[in-house]
Design a protein around this motif. Structure first.
Motif: not given
Length: 164
Positions: A56, A59-60, A62-63, A127, A149
């Motif tokens: 994703d 998402l990655s 953001e992580f 996460y 993630p």
């Protein structure tokens, strides 16, 4: 787009050609920081940047930002991240076998501070990633593992002074 519009206004069809990531247009605030780093490094310095897959992509990103990495750029399906002198490219591409077998090693000056940030901000829970707490190793490192993630495993360490 400005130049393309001007060419079209003259009745011609612009042609797209592949550019260079270091030939960037400075428009937004993060562009200035990237330009400063490129100028400080001599622009063409030798650098190794592993490509990390992302199940994703958003998402990655953001992580890694929440972990403390600086996102230097984001273009289409590629984003560049840096922490100190270490850097990597995150790609909007996923292969489970690649992610499961990719291991990265990062050395930090203060692993305890990094671990405290992870715990304080609940990043592993937020996460849904695997994390193992720091352990002192007989070979002169204190290290921990963290899985991103997408399943990429990071071994994060701090060098210790070995007794003589």
């Amino acid at each position: 787009t400005d130049e393309s519009s001007a060419v079209e206004a003259l009745g011609h069809a612009p042609r797209l050609v592949r550019g260079d990531l270091e030939n960037l247009k400075i428009t937004y605030q993060p562009d200035f920081a990237l330009a400063e780093r490129l100028l400080a490094s001599g622009g063409g310095a030798t650098e190794l940047r592993p490509l990390l897959p992302a199940r994703d992509f958003m998402l990655s990103q953001e992580f890694y930002t929440d972990l403390g990495f600086l996102r230097e750029f984001h273009r289409d399906r590629l984003a560049g991240f840096r922490l100190g002198t270490c850097a990597f490219l995150l790609q909007d591409f996923f292969d489970e076998g690649l992610a499961a077998n990719l291991k990265l090693h990062l050395t930090l000056p203060d692993l305890d501070a990094f671990w405290a940030k992870l715990a304080r901000e609940g990043l592993a829970e937020r996460y849904g990633v695997a994390v193992e707490p720091p352990q002192t190793r007989p070979w002169g490192l204190k290290d921990m593992t963290l899985t991103d993630p997408s399943g990429v495993c990071w071994r994060i360490a701090q060098r210790l002074e070995l007794p003589e």
